[in-house]
Design an enzyme around this catalytic site. Sequence first.
Site, PDB file in Angstrom:
ATOM      1  CG  HIS A  53      -2.005  -0.973   1.192  1.00  0.00           C
ATOM      2  ND1 HIS A  53      -3.079  -0.906   2.047  1.00  0.00           N
ATOM      3  CD2 HIS A  53      -2.216  -2.061   0.406  1.00  0.00           C
ATOM      4  CE1 HIS A  53      -3.911  -1.893   1.789  1.00  0.00           C
ATOM      5  NE2 HIS A  53      -3.401  -2.617   0.805  1.00  0.00           N
ATOM      6  CD  GLU A  55      -1.791   4.117   3.507  1.00  0.00           C
ATOM      7  OE1 GLU A  55      -2.943   4.340   3.930  1.00  0.00           O
ATOM      8  OE2 GLU A  55      -1.553   3.337   2.558  1.00  0.00           O
ATOM      9  CB  CYS A  83      -6.454  -0.322   5.500  1.00  0.00           C
ATOM     10  SG  CYS A  83      -4.779  -0.975   5.272  1.00  0.00           S
ATOM     11  CB  CYS A  86      -1.720   1.409   6.265  1.00  0.00           C
ATOM     12  SG  CYS A  86      -1.454   0.687   4.631  1.00  0.00           S
TER      13      CYS A  86
END
Length: 155
Positions: A53, A55, A83, A86
């Site tokens: 992701h 992040e 999420c 993360c």
Amino acid sequence: MTQDEIFMREALALAREAAVVDEVPVGAVLVLDGAVVGRGFNQPIRRADPTAHAEIMALRDAATRLGNYRLPGSTLYVTLEPCVMCTGAIMHARVARVVFGARDPKTGAAGSVIDLYAENRLNHHADIAGGVLAEECGGLLSAFFAARRGRTAVA
């Protein structure tokens, strides 16, 4: 334009890079002492990595550049609410502040579905600021998914 908007625009540029390679357009930058020290955009498909992701990519980039997995005093700017995965990484890295653009009503862990940042039983809490350039961040995601649905309908 505020500092938060300036850095969110950098995250948006990275989100657009994700869209170009047909990844969900989410971008992130990690800032320390006024300078960008980490950059990332969503890449789970092209890397065959469910943890790639935006992040996580920005945290990895910063940790490598700084030679430390702890990033105290830093601010993470991300175009979409983090999420759970993360958020866990953000907490372990000791990021001081998270600034996000659009809310994520399906997987958001900063208040939309759950608020892990407010969970007192966890040992680290970042300050949260949501809604920075939310319309632009959300619009990019909406346009991406509309185009994807259009390709699926034609195929």
